[in-house]
Scaffold this motif. Structure first.
Motif, PDB file in Angstrom:
ATOM      1  N   ARG A 230       0.717  -1.187  -0.030  1.00  0.00           N
ATOM      2  CA  ARG A 230      -0.041  -0.021   0.163  1.00  0.00           C
ATOM      3  C   ARG A 230       0.951   1.391   0.067  1.00  0.00           C
ATOM      4  O   ARG A 230       0.494   2.116  -0.664  1.00  0.00           O
ATOM      5  CB  ARG A 230      -0.843   0.151   1.118  1.00  0.00           C
ATOM      6  CG  ARG A 230      -1.935   1.247   1.596  1.00  0.00           C
ATOM      7  CD  ARG A 230      -2.738   0.901   2.525  1.00  0.00           C
ATOM      8  NE  ARG A 230      -2.351   1.831   3.712  1.00  0.00           N
ATOM      9  CZ  ARG A 230      -2.198   1.181   4.924  1.00  0.00           C
ATOM     10  NH1 ARG A 230      -2.288  -0.134   5.031  1.00  0.00           N
ATOM     11  NH2 ARG A 230      -2.092   2.120   6.012  1.00  0.00           N
TER      12      ARG A 230
ATOM     13  N   ASN B 162       3.950   1.540  -0.975  1.00  0.00           N
ATOM     14  CA  ASN B 162       4.749   1.817  -2.183  1.00  0.00           C
ATOM     15  C   ASN B 162       3.729   2.289  -3.471  1.00  0.00           C
ATOM     16  O   ASN B 162       3.973   3.137  -4.053  1.00  0.00           O
ATOM     17  CB  ASN B 162       5.336   0.564  -2.659  1.00  0.00           C
ATOM     18  CG  ASN B 162       6.553  -0.001  -1.956  1.00  0.00           C
ATOM     19  OD1 ASN B 162       6.735  -1.279  -1.950  1.00  0.00           O
ATOM     20  ND2 ASN B 162       7.029   0.736  -0.855  1.00  0.00           N
ATOM     21  N   ARG B 163       2.598   1.912  -3.431  1.00  0.00           N
ATOM     22  CA  ARG B 163       1.456   2.352  -4.424  1.00  0.00           C
ATOM     23  C   ARG B 163       1.214   3.948  -4.112  1.00  0.00           C
ATOM     24  O   ARG B 163       1.289   4.635  -5.045  1.00  0.00           O
ATOM     25  CB  ARG B 163       0.211   1.541  -4.459  1.00  0.00           C
ATOM     26  CG  ARG B 163       0.580   0.074  -5.018  1.00  0.00           C
ATOM     27  CD  ARG B 163      -1.118  -0.543  -5.205  1.00  0.00           C
ATOM     28  NE  ARG B 163      -1.597  -0.721  -4.094  1.00  0.00           N
ATOM     29  CZ  ARG B 163      -1.707  -1.734  -3.166  1.00  0.00           C
ATOM     30  NH1 ARG B 163      -0.788  -2.596  -3.649  1.00  0.00           N
ATOM     31  NH2 ARG B 163      -2.453  -1.791  -1.979  1.00  0.00           N
TER      32      ARG B 163
ATOM     33  N   GLU C 219      -6.295   2.584   1.888  1.00  0.00           N
ATOM     34  CA  GLU C 219      -5.906   3.170   0.576  1.00  0.00           C
ATOM     35  C   GLU C 219      -7.154   3.697   0.001  1.00  0.00           C
ATOM     36  O   GLU C 219      -6.916   4.938  -0.892  1.00  0.00           O
ATOM     37  CB  GLU C 219      -5.185   2.213  -0.271  1.00  0.00           C
ATOM     38  CG  GLU C 219      -4.559   2.610  -1.531  1.00  0.00           C
ATOM     39  CD  GLU C 219      -3.984   1.485  -2.237  1.00  0.00           C
ATOM     40  OE1 GLU C 219      -3.298   1.756  -3.192  1.00  0.00           O
ATOM     41  OE2 GLU C 219      -3.673   0.242  -1.475  1.00  0.00           O
TER      42      GLU C 219
ATOM     43  N   ASP D 273       2.835   7.643  -6.760  1.00  0.00           N
ATOM     44  CA  ASP D 273       2.194   8.583  -7.502  1.00  0.00           C
ATOM     45  C   ASP D 273       2.345   9.728  -6.738  1.00  0.00           C
ATOM     46  O   ASP D 273       2.066  10.075  -5.777  1.00  0.00           O
ATOM     47  CB  ASP D 273       0.509   8.283  -7.511  1.00  0.00           C
ATOM     48  CG  ASP D 273      -0.126   9.115  -8.522  1.00  0.00           C
ATOM     49  OD1 ASP D 273       0.265  10.352  -8.958  1.00  0.00           O
ATOM     50  OD2 ASP D 273      -1.382   8.693  -8.802  1.00  0.00           O
TER      51      ASP D 273
END
Length: 680
Positions: free
Chosen positions: A14, A16-17, A198, A21
């Protein structure tokens, strides 16, 4: 609670995602957490734990080693011993007594927010859209309008234990809420599962972004300001390169800095609009932003087409005023126990029509400072589109900038390497001696530009040394005056300036006098004599503008003083280089620029010249097999040692250190001892 292994895996994924961005959070900004259970290896019983991103990490690249691991019962028990907001900084040290096992990374100031909020998964992020709402003058009313009671407004409070208590209480009172807008700061969201947390984070970020897009004013920075629009590409880059060394000298008044330049369209748009002076003067708001950008930037108040000399004059005036203003800011808010002022130079310099120069102790720090100010521009755009930009006040900024906890973090930083903040341009550096020198300088902390006739090989050599924050490769024909200037410009735009120049580019054709053609003579003199002259001349302009001194090093040769057979063109060109050292040392000394030479001999292994056929011809001259040429050269020396590219690199490094601060006009033999080449 969930199993610890699964919890950590989900948390890392989570994080890293979200961190990958830039719309979600800035570099190293924000933190994420998860709660779960593991078996205590001491008692054999399950124990509830909190995994949270530790101090100084980055969500986009977070690994398990970057997590702090705390016992949840002990962390929450700190509420009972909390001494109040006036002493909340003491709680950071208390986190150490809550660590599980070895504890992982050091807990950050935001740990309380994650541990005290009654949710299995918590995200705290710094999205541009979220901070735009958080810094809007009527942010609280807008939050209610946009989200109803699904997202709750939290008035500004400095990060810490009390903020964690505040958010915990808000969640308890608002079971329907998915998160908060933190006034002046960012967002916090939560969920029962990692996926839900998230999703809630993205819902807040995207909902605010859509609201700004749909409802925002079309010109949030005001109408275009005549004369302040972006210059054409080539003109913009040329002006940036002409200003960069001078600017670096200004911002290095207190301590040397490395620079970064960007002409991102969003920066140029901001500087070309009427409201940019007002907004820039307000400074940034999110703590992550102004800790890296300082409270506000230095902004040149001249139109885009103002002559470079006029820009320099005005920048010097503005810099002096900036330093006075920053010193006054410090004195307004410092108390007897405040850390000493860290320096009054700006971290961000904005030049209308040209772009943004950002500075730091190394390239990464400088680049990230620029990225953070770009975040701040995005924040100002959003806030001005739907309201009025209203960052936290100056006193609060000072409390964070000169926070004892921030000072302690700075004190833990490793000692800088000997060449930290220095910027080197090495010619002919894709292989052999040049590559060895570039590699050594980078290993000692320098930023390095590898210039070579072959751009692909230069880039490959740079990639082998480090990231683009350490080394870059460029094409450069040192015989071409325009190409040389472009190489110096590329250096100052890549890293902000230039401190070390290594004239290493060379070639050799082993021929007797009668075999040597005029073309042979011209080629070798063009590359080494003319090339060194052109590089030194272009670099000297930048060094003088910068006003920080510097080093120019010539890789000459034993042949510059030793007469050997079948070598007239090469040796004459090297003798020319050797005398350039003396001439430039005499001329540039008044600017603090040292000029020295290195005289290698017999460098066979790793040498680009020898690999290009020179080795075979010299072996034939001496009547030995080519593969034994290095050993042959070694045996004719006093030390009986083969000379390697790394030996020349050692000498180059030494000449750039403070140990040789009073040495100029010197030629250093690196030949294992060739008596015939002793300097007289």
């Amino acid at each position: 609670m969930t199993n610890g292994n699964d919890t950590v895996t989900e948390l890392i994924a989570r994080s890293n995602r979200l961190g990958a961005d830039p719309k979600n959070t800035n570099y190293a900004g924000g933190n994420t957490s998860a709660k779960g259970s593991e078996v205590d290896p001491v008692t054999g019983a399950p124990v509830d734990l909190l995994w949270v991103k530790g101090s100084g990490g980055d969500l986009g690249t977070l690994t398990e080693n970057g997590l702090a691991v705390l016992r949840l019962d002990r962390m929450r028990a700190l509420v009972d011993v909390y001494p109040g907001v006036e002493r909340e900084d003491e709680m950071v040290a208390a986190f150490d007594y809550c660590l599980h096992g070895r504890g992982g990374a050091a807990p950050s100031i935001d740990t309380a927010m994650h541990g005290l909020v009654d949710a299995a998964h918590v995200d705290h992020l710094h999205p541009d859209s979220g901070i735009a709402l958080a810094t809007a003058a009527d942010g609280e009313a807008l939050t209610k309008q946009i989200f109803g009671d699904r997202v709750i407004w939290v008035p500004w409070r400095r990060p810490g234990f009390q903020l964690g208590l505040d958010i915990s209480e808000i969640k308890a009172r608002n079971p329907q809420a998915i998160g908060t807008i933190l006034g002046g700061h960012g967002i916090t969201a939560w969920g029962d599962t990692s996926a839900e947390a998230e999703a809630h984070s993205l819902e807040i970020i995207d909902t605010v972004a859509r609201y700004i897009e749909v409802n925002g004013r079309p010109e949030p920075f005001g109408a275009p300001l005549p004369g302040y629009g972006a210059l054409p590409d080539a003109q913009r880059r040329t002006k940036a390169a002409e200003l960069a060394p001078f600017l670096r000298g200004l911002v290095s008044t207190d301590r040397a800095q490395v620079g970064h330049f960007t002409d991102d369209p969003r920066v140029l748009e901001f500087l070309g609009a009427a409201e940019h002076p007002r907004l820039a003067a307000l400074g940034t708001s999110c703590p992550d932003h102004f800790l890296r950008t300082k409270v506000k930037p230095l902004v040149l108040d001249l139109p885009a087409d103002a002559p470079v000399e006029e820009c320099r004059r005005r920048l010097a005036e503005l810099h002096a005023a900036y330093r006075d203003d920053y010193r006054a800011y410090y004195e307004r808010h410092a108390s007897t126990d405040s850390p000493a002022m860290r320096g009054a130079d700006p971290a961000i310099v904005l030049v209308p029509g040209v772009g943004m120069f950002s500075y730091g102790k190394d390239k990464q720090t400088a680049r990230v400072a620029g990225e953070f100010y770009l975040n701040a521009i995005n924040v100002m755009r959003g806030a001005e589109a739907i309201s009025t930009y209203a960052p936290i006040d100056e006193a609060e900024k000072f409390r964070i900038e000169y926070w004892a906890l921030e000072e302690a973090k700075l004190a833990r930083m490793p000692k800088p390497k000997p060449l930290a903040t220095r910027i080197a341009l090495v010619t002919g550096a894709a292989s052999g001696i040049g590559k060895a020198i570039a590699t050594r300088l980078a290993a000692e902390g320098a930023c390095v530009v590898i210039a070579d006739l072959n751009a692909e090989k230069a880039s490959a050599a740079a990639a082998g040394i480090g990231t683009a924050d350490v080394a870059v490769g460029i094409a450069a024909d040192v015989t071409d005056e325009t190409a040389v200037q472009e190489a110096v410009d590329a250096c100052v735009l890549a890293f902000g300036g230039i401190d070390i120049v290594v004239n290493n580019a060379g070639l050799s054709l082993s021929k007797s006098l009668l075999e040597t053609t005029a073309e042979d003579w011209d080629l070798q003199h063009d590359v080494m004599a003319r090339g060194s002259f052109l590089v030194s001349k272009a670099a000297a302009r930048a060094l003088i503008d910068q006003g920080l001194g510097g080093d120019i090093i010539y890789i000459s040769s034993k042949n510059s003083v030793f007469a050997g057979p079948n070598n007239i063109a090469y040796s004459a060109a090297k003798a020319d280089q050797a005398h350039q050292v003396r001439l430039l040392a005499a001329e540039l000394g008044e600017h603090g620029v040292k000029v020295n030479g290195i005289n290698p001999d017999g460098v066979v292994r790793g040498s680009g010249i020898f690999a290009g056929g020179w080795g075979a011809k010299r072996a034939a001259v001496y009547g030995v097999p080519e593969e034994e040429l290095g050993a042959y050269y070694a045996q004719r020396t006093l030390l009986k040692r083969e000379v390697l590219p790394e030996n020349i690199a050692n000498a180059a490094f030494a000449l750039c250190t403070s140990d040789f601060s009073h040495t100029t006009g010197l030629h250093v033999p690196v030949d294992a001892g060739v008596a015939a080449a002793f300097l007289r």
